[in-house]
Scaffold this active site. Structure first.
Site, PDB file in Angstrom:
ATOM      1  N   ARG A  63       0.869  -1.216   0.088  1.00  0.00           N
ATOM      2  CA  ARG A  63      -0.105   0.074  -0.106  1.00  0.00           C
ATOM      3  C   ARG A  63       0.663   1.319  -0.065  1.00  0.00           C
ATOM      4  O   ARG A  63       1.944   1.334   0.617  1.00  0.00           O
ATOM      5  CB  ARG A  63      -0.785   0.094   1.387  1.00  0.00           C
ATOM      6  CG  ARG A  63      -1.695  -1.146   1.374  1.00  0.00           C
ATOM      7  CD  ARG A  63      -2.957  -1.357   0.446  1.00  0.00           C
ATOM      8  NE  ARG A  63      -3.699  -0.031   0.658  1.00  0.00           N
ATOM      9  CZ  ARG A  63      -4.563   0.218  -0.421  1.00  0.00           C
ATOM     10  NH1 ARG A  63      -4.521  -0.411  -1.549  1.00  0.00           N
ATOM     11  NH2 ARG A  63      -5.276   1.209  -0.598  1.00  0.00           N
ATOM     12  N   VAL A  64       0.387   2.251  -0.542  1.00  0.00           N
ATOM     13  CA  VAL A  64       1.169   3.620  -0.580  1.00  0.00           C
ATOM     14  C   VAL A  64       1.253   4.149   0.684  1.00  0.00           C
ATOM     15  O   VAL A  64       2.246   4.553   1.132  1.00  0.00           O
ATOM     16  CB  VAL A  64       0.602   4.576  -1.769  1.00  0.00           C
ATOM     17  CG1 VAL A  64       1.298   5.950  -1.629  1.00  0.00           C
ATOM     18  CG2 VAL A  64       0.694   4.059  -2.952  1.00  0.00           C
ATOM     19  N   ASP A  65       0.096   3.735   1.487  1.00  0.00           N
ATOM     20  CA  ASP A  65       0.373   4.337   2.771  1.00  0.00           C
ATOM     21  C   ASP A  65       1.035   3.281   3.624  1.00  0.00           C
ATOM     22  O   ASP A  65       1.625   3.618   4.885  1.00  0.00           O
ATOM     23  CB  ASP A  65      -0.895   4.383   3.685  1.00  0.00           C
ATOM     24  CG  ASP A  65      -1.935   2.897   3.474  1.00  0.00           C
ATOM     25  OD1 ASP A  65      -1.275   2.188   3.178  1.00  0.00           O
ATOM     26  OD2 ASP A  65      -3.014   3.333   3.534  1.00  0.00           O
ATOM     27  N   ASP A  66       1.825   2.503   3.168  1.00  0.00           N
ATOM     28  CA  ASP A  66       2.675   1.565   3.531  1.00  0.00           C
ATOM     29  C   ASP A  66       4.261   1.636   3.041  1.00  0.00           C
ATOM     30  O   ASP A  66       4.952   1.006   2.876  1.00  0.00           O
ATOM     31  CB  ASP A  66       2.387   0.055   3.580  1.00  0.00           C
ATOM     32  CG  ASP A  66       1.445  -0.635   4.340  1.00  0.00           C
ATOM     33  OD1 ASP A  66       0.563  -1.495   4.250  1.00  0.00           O
ATOM     34  OD2 ASP A  66       0.934   0.065   5.356  1.00  0.00           O
ATOM     35  N   VAL A  67       4.216   3.039   2.273  1.00  0.00           N
ATOM     36  CA  VAL A  67       5.367   3.417   1.591  1.00  0.00           C
ATOM     37  C   VAL A  67       6.120   4.291   2.752  1.00  0.00           C
ATOM     38  O   VAL A  67       5.480   5.057   3.137  1.00  0.00           O
ATOM     39  CB  VAL A  67       5.192   3.929   0.354  1.00  0.00           C
ATOM     40  CG1 VAL A  67       6.505   4.808  -0.145  1.00  0.00           C
ATOM     41  CG2 VAL A  67       4.853   2.795  -0.742  1.00  0.00           C
TER      42      VAL A  67
END
Length: 632
Positions: free
Chosen positions: A500-504
């Site tokens: 996920r981009v929020d896991d970037v």
């Protein structure tokens, strides 16, 4: 086929849709209509407009009419070894019709919502199909969610009734589902919505009737009423764009999002993805370990396989009970040929050692599949070499609750695989990688994964909140569906999902996917599993905080900590080296195996008073262990 699906989507999908039964044919000029660009008006997607069909009829009756009434539709393997059952397609239809007739008798009709809170008994897919048969909209809630989570969903979709069972065992542990439902119904009443009927299945092997809490007038025993109804029930023909089900997915704001899928396009898409991604043959015995409380259980336990006339295995228990060999015992017992599971399960079985796998034959296995998150290369190789004896291709599928079916996946034997890569898009899917400004990037690159053009399985809205649908998925990059995932494409055109981009994590301007760092850590021979989150860092902006589970018997040591950091430096680069390694005997996971990163972020940030609801964890005790080890 892929080229044609992109150049002539209407012709391509019409030809496939023709193989199903339609009471009325769709309008040929309106096979697909869409607007994905928020700047050009409201977002809308429709497929096979004007067509009338029924997914239950196509998944069950059509197989019986083709002469397969005596073929096994579903095998059931209970929590305890030795508990099992099976239904032919004809028997399945009888049970579906009885429940459908009961639902109609209590006033459930086309468009009404029904909430299903059941474990993996055959009654769960039966309930889904019964709703679909009469045009009711099912909303399955994973029977592991807390009473509060269940109440939120009840209040949002306002069902005519709730279906549950009194209790279930997961491994050695009994779970009192009816008590959870009771609490949820009290909570939803406080919030202004009251459910009139709670239909409860008596799961006799776990709990007897007399021990079940009961509210007269509202609670009804399934076995007392459903079995009295006729085994034939007319089909409600629905429009291709009529809603089929709602599935709530957790939102970043905390309020769950009701993802709405419709009947026609979803039917055509799940059936087609199942057929090609697993190279399905009529003799296959197929087992997907997912629960029907998640999208995988909708598309690839219930609808996709049955639409292809497959024999499906439904498993009530947990994969490591009574020991870590349970999966392979089941594979041998039923001669399973297609086995579809999640990387978290692969990693946990890998941790328990090869001997649990190799003591079983597994000769029946032909195709393996992976779902839920990017599978790190070392787990991929173990799955391929040890479980599949180096002879079974792995369909490493990337897709989402919102997409309804596979978006990128290898097709077995069609092209070379790369461990950890979802490879290429499925028919009709046009993935693009864009930069921060929404510009498409060609060739070898890394960025945000978007899809241009719709596909039949796409969700149509978020229930009761079309604005949020547009804002979340279509506003970030106008003209595209934004997946929320990061992705890189290599020089051969293969796609690698980076999480996920929020896991970037943005470390000193470097965008680092948590999946990338986790993969590097897990490639260390003494690391069984890792979960990485970002923490505030006064110099770098964000630092990398890694929770690491070691292989059984390996002691924690400063030397090993350094060795793990060095592994990441070597594989990714010094900029990706974890700032902190936190020893983790276990990770906080939901019962479906998903790691709850929200909890890890709070522990990493020392916000221990903000951990929130941990009742949906398979083992809430893990959280205390992690807190105890935070300074170790």
């Amino acid at each position: 086929m892929y080229e044609r699906s992109i150049k002539d989507p209407a012709g391509f999908w019409s030809e496939i849709a023709d193989a199903f039964y339609w009471k009325e044919k769709w309008n040929p000029s309106e096979v697909c209509s869409e607007n994905l660009d928020v700047s050009k008006g409201p977002v809308h997607i429709s497929w096979f407009k004007g067509g009338k069909t029924n997914i239950c009829y196509n998944a069950v009756d059509r197989n019986i009419e083709a002469g397969n009434g005596d073929k096994i539709a579903m095998y059931w393997e209970g929590n305890e070894p030795g508990q099992d059952g099976k239904l032919t397609y004809s028997e399945l239809r009888e049970k579906v019709c009885q429940l459908a007739n009961y639902l109609k008798s209590v006033g459930v009709g086309k468009g009404d919502a029904v909430v299903i809170y059941l474990p993996m008994l055959l009654e769960l897919p039966i309930a889904m199909l019964a709703c679909a048969r009469i045009g009711a909209v099912h909303s399955v809630v994973f029977a592991g969610f807390s009473a509060d989570s269940l109440a939120q969903r009840i209040v949002d979709c306002k069902p005519k009734l709730v279906l549950t069972c009194n209790a279930v065992k997961r491994g050695p542990k009994p779970i009192l589902l009816k008590d959870i439902v009771d609490a949820a119904l009290v909570e939803s009443e406080k919030n202004g919505f009251s459910v009139g009927i709670c239909l409860t299945y008596e799961n006799q092997s776990v709990m007897k009737r007399q021990d079940t809490k009961w509210q007269a007038g509202r609670d009804v025993w399934w076995q007392d009423v459903v079995t009295n109804f006729p085994t034939k029930c007319d089909v409600e023909w629905v429009d291709a764009e009529d809603p089929l089900f709602l599935l709530y997915t957790s939102g970043s704001t905390g309020k769950p999002k009701g993802v709405m899928h419709t009947s026609g396009g979803y039917m055509v898409y799940t059936a087609t993805t199942f057929k090609y991604a697993f190279d399905y043959k009529p003799t296959d015995i197929y087992w997907c370990t997912a629960d029907c409380g998640w999208i995988t259980g909708h598309s690839y336990v219930t609808y996709g396989p049955l639409l292809n006339g497959a024999a499906v295995l439904v498993f009530e228990g947990t994969p490591n009970y009574p020991d870590a060999g349970r999966c392979w015992d089941i594979v041998d017992k039923y001669k399973v040929s297609i086995f579809y599971t999640a990387p978290t399960l692969v990693r946990s079985l890998m941790r328990d050692g090869n001997e649990y796998v190799t003591r079983y034959s597994r000769k029946s296995l032909r195709v393996l599949g992976s779902v839920g998150e990017p599978i790190n290369p070392s787990a991929w190789r173990w799955f391929y070499n040890v479980v599949g004896d180096s002879k079974c291709p792995i369909s490493d599928t990337w897709w989402q609750t919102e997409t309804g079916g596979f978006m990128m996946t290898p097709l077995p034997g069609a092209w070379p695989q790369k461990p950890g890569s979802a490879t290429f898009p499925f028919f009709g899917v046009q993935p693009v990688i864009v930069d921060e400004k929404g510009q498409e990037i060609e060739g070898e690159c890394s960025g945000y994964l978007c899809i241009k053009k719709s596909w039949p399985g796409a969700f149509r809205t978020l229930y009761g909140d079309h604005d949020r649908y547009e804002t979340t998925y279509f506003k970030p990059f106008a003209g595209y569906y934004f997946t929320g995932d990061g992705c890189s494409r290599d020089k051969d055109g293969y796609h690698w999902l980076t999480g996920r981009v929020d896991d970037v994590i943005n470390v000193s301007g470097h965008r680092i996917g948590t999946a990338e760092v986790e993969s590097a850590l897990v490639s260390h021979p003494q690391c069984a599993e890792a979960a990485v989150v970002g923490v505030e860092h006064e110099v770098k902006g964000q630092g990398i905080y890694a929770f690491v589970t070691l292989v059984d018997g390996v002691p924690y040591s400063e030397e090993l900590r350094k060795s793990l950091i060095s592994k990441v430096r070597t594989q990714i680069g010094a900029f990706a080296a974890p700032d902190r390694i936190h020893w983790a005997p276990g990770l906080p996971k939901t019962r479906s195996g998903k790691i709850m990163r929200r909890i890890l972020r709070k522990i990493a940030a020392k916000q221990l008073d903000e951990l929130g609801d941990i009742s949906t964890l398979a083992d809430p005790g893990v959280v205390d262990q992690l807190i105890a080890l935070k300074d170790c």
